[in-house]
Design a protein around this motif. Structure first.
Motif, PDB file in Angstrom:
ATOM      1  N   PRO A  25       0.819  -1.211   0.000  1.00 59.74           N
ATOM      2  CA  PRO A  25       0.000   0.000   0.000  1.00 59.74           C
ATOM      3  C   PRO A  25       0.850   1.257   0.000  1.00 59.74           C
ATOM      4  CG  PRO A  25      -0.735  -1.567   1.672  1.00 59.74           C
ATOM      5  CD  PRO A  25       0.571  -2.059   1.169  1.00 59.74           C
ATOM      6  N   ALA A  26       0.259   2.334  -0.401  1.00 57.15           N
ATOM      7  CA  ALA A  26       0.993   3.596  -0.503  1.00 57.15           C
ATOM      8  C   ALA A  26       1.096   4.277   0.851  1.00 57.15           C
ATOM      9  CB  ALA A  26       0.295   4.526  -1.499  1.00 57.15           C
ATOM     10  N   VAL A  27       2.176   5.023   1.025  1.00 59.91           N
ATOM     11  CA  VAL A  27       2.356   5.882   2.184  1.00 59.91           C
ATOM     12  C   VAL A  27       2.130   7.309   1.727  1.00 59.91           C
ATOM     13  CG1 VAL A  27       4.056   6.813   3.783  1.00 59.91           C
ATOM     14  CG2 VAL A  27       3.926   4.367   3.417  1.00 59.91           C
ATOM     15  N   HIS A  28       1.331   8.042   2.439  1.00 60.42           N
ATOM     16  CA  HIS A  28       1.031   9.416   2.061  1.00 60.42           C
ATOM     17  C   HIS A  28       1.630  10.359   3.095  1.00 60.42           C
ATOM     18  CE1 HIS A  28      -1.785   7.989  -0.960  1.00 60.42           C
ATOM     19  NE2 HIS A  28      -2.248   7.156  -0.059  1.00 60.42           N
ATOM     20  N   HIS A  29       2.458  11.301   2.636  1.00 64.84           N
ATOM     21  CA  HIS A  29       3.023  12.304   3.524  1.00 64.84           C
ATOM     22  C   HIS A  29       2.003  13.421   3.707  1.00 64.84           C
ATOM     23  CE1 HIS A  29       7.071  10.631   3.700  1.00 64.84           C
ATOM     24  NE2 HIS A  29       6.868  10.273   2.451  1.00 64.84           N
ATOM     25  N   ALA A  30       1.654  13.706   4.939  1.00 67.38           N
ATOM     26  CA  ALA A  30       0.611  14.691   5.213  1.00 67.38           C
ATOM     27  C   ALA A  30       1.096  16.102   4.902  1.00 67.38           C
ATOM     28  CB  ALA A  30       0.195  14.603   6.682  1.00 67.38           C
ATOM     29  N   THR A  31       0.189  16.930   4.382  1.00 67.39           N
ATOM     30  CA  THR A  31       0.440  18.354   4.225  1.00 67.39           C
ATOM     31  C   THR A  31       0.014  19.041   5.518  1.00 67.39           C
ATOM     32  OG1 THR A  31      -0.009  18.214   1.856  1.00 67.39           O
ATOM     33  CG2 THR A  31      -0.070  20.404   2.858  1.00 67.39           C
ATOM     34  N   LEU A  32       0.866  19.907   6.037  1.00 69.07           N
ATOM     35  CA  LEU A  32       0.611  20.530   7.323  1.00 69.07           C
ATOM     36  C   LEU A  32       0.016  21.917   7.108  1.00 69.07           C
ATOM     37  CD1 LEU A  32       4.011  19.638   9.008  1.00 69.07           C
ATOM     38  CD2 LEU A  32       1.881  18.327   9.027  1.00 69.07           C
ATOM     39  N   PHE A  33      -0.992  22.244   7.927  1.00 70.04           N
ATOM     40  CA  PHE A  33      -1.626  23.552   7.820  1.00 70.04           C
ATOM     41  C   PHE A  33      -1.785  24.153   9.226  1.00 70.04           C
ATOM     42  CE2 PHE A  33      -3.113  21.254   4.102  1.00 70.04           C
ATOM     43  CZ  PHE A  33      -2.930  22.192   3.091  1.00 70.04           C
ATOM     44  N   CYS A  34      -1.785  25.454   9.276  1.00 66.74           N
ATOM     45  CA  CYS A  34      -2.118  26.159  10.517  1.00 66.74           C
ATOM     46  C   CYS A  34      -3.098  27.269  10.145  1.00 66.74           C
ATOM     47  CB  CYS A  34      -0.857  26.732  11.177  1.00 66.74           C
ATOM     48  SG  CYS A  34      -0.006  27.977  10.179  1.00 66.74           S
ATOM     49  N   PHE A  35      -3.568  28.028  11.104  1.00 64.80           N
ATOM     50  CA  PHE A  35      -4.578  29.040  10.826  1.00 64.80           C
ATOM     51  C   PHE A  35      -4.026  30.179   9.968  1.00 64.80           C
ATOM     52  CE2 PHE A  35      -6.204  27.140  14.817  1.00 64.80           C
ATOM     53  CZ  PHE A  35      -7.395  26.676  14.320  1.00 64.80           C
ATOM     54  N   ASP A  36      -2.716  30.366   9.998  1.00 67.79           N
ATOM     55  CA  ASP A  36      -2.117  31.432   9.215  1.00 67.79           C
ATOM     56  C   ASP A  36      -1.822  31.006   7.783  1.00 67.79           C
ATOM     57  OD1 ASP A  36      -0.151  32.380  12.085  1.00 67.79           O
ATOM     58  OD2 ASP A  36      -2.119  33.092  11.445  1.00 67.79           O
ATOM     59  N   GLY A  37      -2.060  29.753   7.444  1.00 69.94           N
ATOM     60  CA  GLY A  37      -1.741  29.264   6.111  1.00 69.94           C
ATOM     61  C   GLY A  37      -0.972  27.961   6.205  1.00 69.94           C
ATOM     62  N   ALA A  38      -0.222  27.662   5.167  1.00 70.14           N
ATOM     63  CA  ALA A  38       0.503  26.402   5.126  1.00 70.14           C
ATOM     64  C   ALA A  38       1.653  26.406   6.124  1.00 70.14           C
ATOM     65  CB  ALA A  38       1.034  26.160   3.719  1.00 70.14           C
ATOM     66  N   MET A  39       1.819  25.295   6.814  1.00 77.51           N
ATOM     67  CA  MET A  39       2.932  25.117   7.738  1.00 77.51           C
ATOM     68  C   MET A  39       3.894  24.142   7.076  1.00 77.51           C
ATOM     69  SD  MET A  39       2.910  24.090  11.776  1.00 77.51           S
ATOM     70  CE  MET A  39       1.826  22.701  11.549  1.00 77.51           C
ATOM     71  N   ALA A  42      10.350  21.335   5.335  1.00 79.20           N
ATOM     72  CA  ALA A  42      11.254  21.149   4.206  1.00 79.20           C
ATOM     73  C   ALA A  42      11.781  19.717   4.139  1.00 79.20           C
ATOM     74  CB  ALA A  42      12.422  22.132   4.303  1.00 79.20           C
ATOM     75  N   LEU A  43      11.940  19.080   5.283  1.00 78.49           N
ATOM     76  CA  LEU A  43      12.483  17.722   5.294  1.00 78.49           C
ATOM     77  C   LEU A  43      11.523  16.737   4.640  1.00 78.49           C
ATOM     78  CD1 LEU A  43      14.725  15.797   6.160  1.00 78.49           C
ATOM     79  CD2 LEU A  43      13.667  15.673   8.428  1.00 78.49           C
ATOM     80  N   ALA A  44      10.239  16.853   4.927  1.00 80.77           N
ATOM     81  CA  ALA A  44       9.248  15.928   4.372  1.00 80.77           C
ATOM     82  C   ALA A  44       9.181  16.013   2.851  1.00 80.77           C
ATOM     83  CB  ALA A  44       7.872  16.198   4.968  1.00 80.77           C
ATOM     84  N   THR A  45       9.508  17.179   2.301  1.00 81.41           N
ATOM     85  CA  THR A  45       9.378  17.352   0.852  1.00 81.41           C
ATOM     86  C   THR A  45      10.452  16.610   0.066  1.00 81.41           C
ATOM     87  OG1 THR A  45      10.740  19.374   0.792  1.00 81.41           O
ATOM     88  CG2 THR A  45       8.378  19.634   1.213  1.00 81.41           C
ATOM     89  N   ILE A  46      11.559  16.217   0.700  1.00 83.06           N
ATOM     90  CA  ILE A  46      12.624  15.551  -0.058  1.00 83.06           C
ATOM     91  C   ILE A  46      12.740  14.068   0.261  1.00 83.06           C
ATOM     92  CG2 ILE A  46      13.964  17.674  -0.282  1.00 83.06           C
ATOM     93  CD1 ILE A  46      15.814  16.679   1.899  1.00 83.06           C
ATOM     94  N   LEU A  47      11.946  13.571   1.211  1.00 85.30           N
ATOM     95  CA  LEU A  47      11.994  12.146   1.522  1.00 85.30           C
ATOM     96  C   LEU A  47      11.208  11.355   0.480  1.00 85.30           C
ATOM     97  CD1 LEU A  47      11.533  12.155   5.409  1.00 85.30           C
ATOM     98  CD2 LEU A  47      13.648  12.141   4.077  1.00 85.30           C
ATOM     99  N   PRO A  48      11.638  10.136   0.172  1.00 86.25           N
ATOM    100  CA  PRO A  48      10.954   9.337  -0.857  1.00 86.25           C
ATOM    101  C   PRO A  48       9.551   8.948  -0.451  1.00 86.25           C
ATOM    102  CG  PRO A  48      12.601   8.021   0.302  1.00 86.25           C
ATOM    103  CD  PRO A  48      12.792   9.429   0.754  1.00 86.25           C
ATOM    104  N   GLN A  49       8.697   8.742  -1.460  1.00 88.50           N
ATOM    105  CA  GLN A  49       7.324   8.316  -1.249  1.00 88.50           C
ATOM    106  C   GLN A  49       7.056   7.031  -2.032  1.00 88.50           C
ATOM    107  OE1 GLN A  49       4.357  11.415  -1.563  1.00 88.50           O
ATOM    108  NE2 GLN A  49       5.877  13.012  -1.258  1.00 88.50           N
ATOM    109  N   ARG A  50       5.903   6.419  -1.782  1.00 87.65           N
ATOM    110  CA  ARG A  50       5.584   5.147  -2.422  1.00 87.65           C
ATOM    111  C   ARG A  50       5.499   5.248  -3.938  1.00 87.65           C
ATOM    112  NH1 ARG A  50       5.918   1.473   1.761  1.00 87.65           N
ATOM    113  NH2 ARG A  50       5.515   0.006   0.110  1.00 87.65           N
TER     114      ARG A  50
END
Length: 282
Positions: A25-39, A42-50
């Motif tokens: 099955p696939a692993v999905h990296h969560a997108t993080l958000f806060c009330f001010d916008g996107a949180m 940078a580390l999660a964006t370069i790690l490999p995904q399924r």
């Protein structure tokens, strides 16, 4: 180069099934958000995904050994490692990674970050420096030698060095977990906690003091590696220190290149062979 122990899948399998591809099955990296916008993280964006199954992301070279891991396979190792850490350690606790330069060190670091925990590095044979600095003990300590495990950690695990191993060779010390066989029982997918880029990625403890490096700081401080469309398709990573090796691997991934990680036991001839075969610059 076709060496003994060559393993393109990167996942230990029984002899009758080696070389087969297993659908997971696939692993999905969560997108993080806060009330001010996107949180951002940078580390999660370069790690490999399924979904990264079209090319090798990490190739390990050691004497008589070559192991190739796609992003798909690395993401599976990351998920299993994160699941193991979540079960065996308290949430967010440092994971003492007392491993040498090795492809398994990369997967333990990425799995620790997926679990939302920092990787703990120390200047001694145990993580006692963390306690001396007034910090809480590591939640988990992993090593390839029993003498390098932290006595202060809540849980301990030994990891075999052999790439085709399926369990720790021999008898484990009392209460010490098998960092491979026990890890492989965990699911191939993992939904981790939401972690901001300001969270600690690396925690170094030495001489009774600690130094923290955030996830964003870790990425921003990476060396440049093979940038540009005309650059080599792979980056040779030849370091003696585990953190330097992991940083080199991350730098290659950020540049969209394959990381070719060399064992400290690799001589110049093997380094040249690896560079030629994988398309990396020496």
């Amino acid at each position: 180069m076709h060496a003994a122990g060559n393993n393109h899948a990167g996942i230990p399998q029984p002899p009758f099934s080696r070389g087969l591809t297993t659908a997971v099955p696939a692993v999905h990296h969560a997108t993080l958000f806060c009330f001010d916008g996107a949180m951002t993280d940078a580390l999660a964006t370069i790690l490999p995904q399924r979904s990264d199954a079209d090319r090798p992301w990490l190739v390990w070279y050691a004497p008589e050994e070559r192991v190739e891991l796609s992003g798909h396979v690395l993401a599976m190792w990351e998920a299993k490692t994160a699941g193991f850490i979540t079960v065996e350690s308290r949430p967010g606790a440092p994971v003492h990674v007392a491993l040498p330069v090795h492809w398994r060190t990369v997967t333990w670091c990425t799995g620790t970050w997926a679990a939302g925990s920092p990787v703990l590095l120390t200047d001694g044979t145990t993580a006692d420096s963390l306690v001396e600095a007034g910090e809480a003990a590591a939640g988990l300590s992993v090593a390839m030698e029993a003498g390098l495990l932290s006595e202060e950690a809540e849980a301990q695990a030994l990891v075999p060095a052999a790439s085709l191993a399926v369990r720790w060779p021999g008898e484990l010390p009392p209460l010490v977990l098998d960092g491979l066989a026990d890890l492989m029982t965990h699911p191939d997918q993992y939904t981790g906690p939401q972690v901001p880029g300001s969270a600690t990625a690396i925690l170094e403890a030495a001489d009774g003091r600690t130094r923290a490096l955030s996830r964003d700081e870790l990425v921003s401080g990476l060396p440049q590696a093979g940038t540009g469309p005309d650059g080599p398709r792979a980056v040779l990573v030849r370091e003696d220190e585990p953190l330097d090796a992991v940083r080199g691997v991350l730098a290659a991934w950020r540049a969209g290149r394959t990381a070719v990680l060399l064992s400290p036991d690799a001589d110049d001839a093997l380094a040249g062979t690896a560079a030629r075969q994988e398309g990396a610059a020496l």
